[in-house]
Design a protein around this motif. Structure first.
Motif, PDB file in Angstrom:
ATOM      1  N   TYR A 270      -7.495  10.582 -15.204  1.00 58.08           N
ATOM      2  CA  TYR A 270      -7.116   9.472 -14.328  1.00 58.08           C
ATOM      3  C   TYR A 270      -6.642   9.909 -12.944  1.00 58.08           C
ATOM      4  O   TYR A 270      -6.407   9.063 -12.083  1.00 58.08           O
ATOM      5  N   GLY A 271      -6.458  11.214 -12.755  1.00 56.89           N
ATOM      6  CA  GLY A 271      -5.984  11.701 -11.470  1.00 56.89           C
ATOM      7  C   GLY A 271      -4.516  12.102 -11.511  1.00 56.89           C
ATOM      8  O   GLY A 271      -3.713  11.530 -12.261  1.00 56.89           O
ATOM      9  N   ALA A 272      -4.170  13.097 -10.696  1.00 52.50           N
ATOM     10  CA  ALA A 272      -2.804  13.629 -10.700  1.00 52.50           C
ATOM     11  C   ALA A 272      -1.795  12.606 -10.200  1.00 52.50           C
ATOM     12  O   ALA A 272      -0.659  12.551 -10.691  1.00 52.50           O
ATOM     13  N   LYS A 273      -2.185  11.778  -9.229  1.00 45.93           N
ATOM     14  CA  LYS A 273      -1.228  10.810  -8.684  1.00 45.93           C
ATOM     15  C   LYS A 273      -0.730   9.840  -9.752  1.00 45.93           C
ATOM     16  O   LYS A 273       0.457   9.531  -9.815  1.00 45.93           O
ATOM     17  N   ARG A 274      -1.642   9.370 -10.601  1.00 44.48           N
ATOM     18  CA  ARG A 274      -1.229   8.433 -11.640  1.00 44.48           C
ATOM     19  C   ARG A 274      -0.274   9.104 -12.630  1.00 44.48           C
ATOM     20  O   ARG A 274       0.716   8.507 -13.062  1.00 44.48           O
ATOM     21  N   LEU A 374      12.901   7.869  -5.175  1.00 49.00           N
ATOM     22  CA  LEU A 374      12.260   6.700  -4.575  1.00 49.00           C
ATOM     23  C   LEU A 374      11.605   7.038  -3.235  1.00 49.00           C
ATOM     24  O   LEU A 374      10.494   6.586  -2.942  1.00 49.00           O
ATOM     25  N   LEU A 375      12.267   7.848  -2.417  1.00 57.04           N
ATOM     26  CA  LEU A 375      11.661   8.270  -1.150  1.00 57.04           C
ATOM     27  C   LEU A 375      10.434   9.147  -1.400  1.00 57.04           C
ATOM     28  O   LEU A 375       9.412   9.019  -0.715  1.00 57.04           O
ATOM     29  N   GLY A 376      10.540  10.053  -2.377  1.00 55.75           N
ATOM     30  CA  GLY A 376       9.394  10.901  -2.707  1.00 55.75           C
ATOM     31  C   GLY A 376       8.203  10.086  -3.162  1.00 55.75           C
ATOM     32  O   GLY A 376       7.055  10.362  -2.784  1.00 55.75           O
ATOM     33  N   LEU A 380       4.421   9.755  -1.660  1.00 53.75           N
ATOM     34  CA  LEU A 380       3.302  10.047  -2.555  1.00 53.75           C
ATOM     35  C   LEU A 380       2.251   8.934  -2.514  1.00 53.75           C
ATOM     36  O   LEU A 380       1.062   9.194  -2.671  1.00 53.75           O
ATOM     37  N   ARG A 381       2.687   7.694  -2.312  1.00 50.09           N
ATOM     38  CA  ARG A 381       1.752   6.565  -2.206  1.00 50.09           C
ATOM     39  C   ARG A 381       0.720   6.779  -1.106  1.00 50.09           C
ATOM     40  O   ARG A 381      -0.413   6.282  -1.181  1.00 50.09           O
TER      41      ARG A 381
END
Length: 395
Positions: A270-274, A374-376, A380-381
């Protein structure tokens, strides 16, 4: 680093020393070692790339760490200056070796297999570390079973066993992995590498995608590292027994093994971001819950929750970064990533300490870490996780 050393430093090597003094020197030792690696990591990575000497430098720094860890066995009770000095050397050896270990990843696999291999490495690390840690804990709880006089002797022998374990399991890598080819035919020169590093910094600033990832990583990994380093201290602050804290660390190790493998599959499919989103949201929820806990059972539940995601966040961060950089300069770029990793656990503990001291409440201090997660996640978004270029594993 997370379990035995902080406890043994306070209860054995710092015998007769005021608790605030030992805390000060432990904090200074951690900060000093991190600062040195912060400076050294990108320079060493660049030298390794141009000279094709990743494995040799890994061997040098691993040897430094192994020898320093074994040296704890010979440090006498009350000799805290020796203990903290050796601790700094051991951290430099461990952290320096990891720069070159991580940088070897792009040369060993294809982009399509990055996440699985990175996760497998972390998972086996959790399993190996957990097995030895379990033996060491048994040694301290039942020293007579191992022919040892008392728990103090067991901890000293434990440090020696870690050094031997580290040496044995370094041999397959050092003897069985082919060295990455040099990126330059000329002999590496320090002045030239400084110039190259400056160019790399400018290059990173111009690559918005990479810059966004590094900002995200620096923030959320600071939160992760803060929880790892402060968990035992926080548990003691709210009155939990030391045995419970050690058992919780064991839970993280053994749960981390299968959970990290699962995250590798998630990243691959699904990808690293998910995968990172799942892990970071789990950290947000766990941190909020930790501020309310008051029993050993709740601390165990927290350990289980973090064990499920800790290795996944670490491994997917490494493999995602490996996708975003040029493979031929992996050492240099991973030097920057490790530099940010060492700069982590600086802002978080400071926030926790200041907020706790200001409010007089350790629980509110812990909640301040939520800002980092939350900032990280916000940065990342904005990261596009499309691989920079395809690469192939060497034959």
């Amino acid at each position: 680093m997370a379990g035995f050393f902080p406890l043994f430093f306070k209860q054995y090597w710092s015998t007769g020393t005021d608790a605030t003094v030992s805390t000060f020197w432990l904090g200074l030792g951690n900060s000093g070692a991190s600062f040195l690696i912060l400076i050294m990591a990108p320079i060493l990575g660049a030298l390794a790339d141009s000279g094709g000497i990743h494995k040799r430098l890994l061997a040098v720094f691993a040897t430094i760490g192994i020898v320093a860890t074994a040296a704890f066995f010979f440090v006498a009770q009350g000799a805290w200056p020796w203990a903290i000095s050796i601790y700094v050397i051991a951290i430099i050896g461990f952290s320096g070796a990891n720069v070159f270990y991580d940088a070897m990843l792009p040369s060993l696999t294809t982009h399509s297999d990055f996440h699985r291999l990175s996760a497998l490495g972390y998972a086996l690390g959790y399993l190996g570390g957990g097995l030895l840690f379990l033996v060491n804990v048994m040694m301290t709880l039942q020293p007579s079973w191992f022919g040892l006089a008392d728990a103090a002797a067991a901890v000293r022998v434990s440090f020696l066993s870690v050094a031997v374990w580290w040496l044995i399991f370094s041999l397959p890598l050092l003897l069985g992995i082919r060295e990455q080819a040099p990126t330059s035919s000329s002999r590496p020169a320090l002045g030239k590498e400084f110039s190259k590093l400056w160019n790399t910094l400018k290059s990173i600033r111009q690559q918005r995608n990479l810059w966004m990832f590094l900002c995200a990583y620096w923030l959320y990994i600071d939160g992760v590292a803060t929880i790892i380093r402060m968990a035992v201290d926080y548990g003691m602050a709210i009155g939990l027994p030391s045995d419970s804290l050690i058992i919780a660390l064991l839970l993280v190790q053994f749960i981390g093994f299968p959970a990290t493998l699962v995250f590798g599959r998630i990243g691959q499919r699904y990808g690293a971001k998910r995968g990172l989103w799942i892990g970071l949201w789990a950290y947000v929820i766990a941190t909020a819950c930790a501020s309310l806990m008051s029993s050993s059972l709740e601390f165990y539940a927290l350990a289980v929750a973090l064990g499920l995601v800790q290795g996944g966040v670490q491994s997917l961060s490494r493999s995602l970064f490996g996708q975003l950089i040029p493979p031929e300069r992996s050492g240099e770029y991973f030097g920057f990533l490790n530099m940010l990793g060492k700069a982590a656990a600086v802002l978080g503990p400071l926030m926790v300490g200041i907020v706790a001291a200001t409010t007089g409440n350790s629980r509110i201090g812990l909640l301040s870490i939520l800002v980092l997660f939350l900032l990280g996640m916000w940065f990342l978004r904005k990261v596009d996780d499309t691989p920079l270029a395809a690469s192939t594993a060497p034959s």
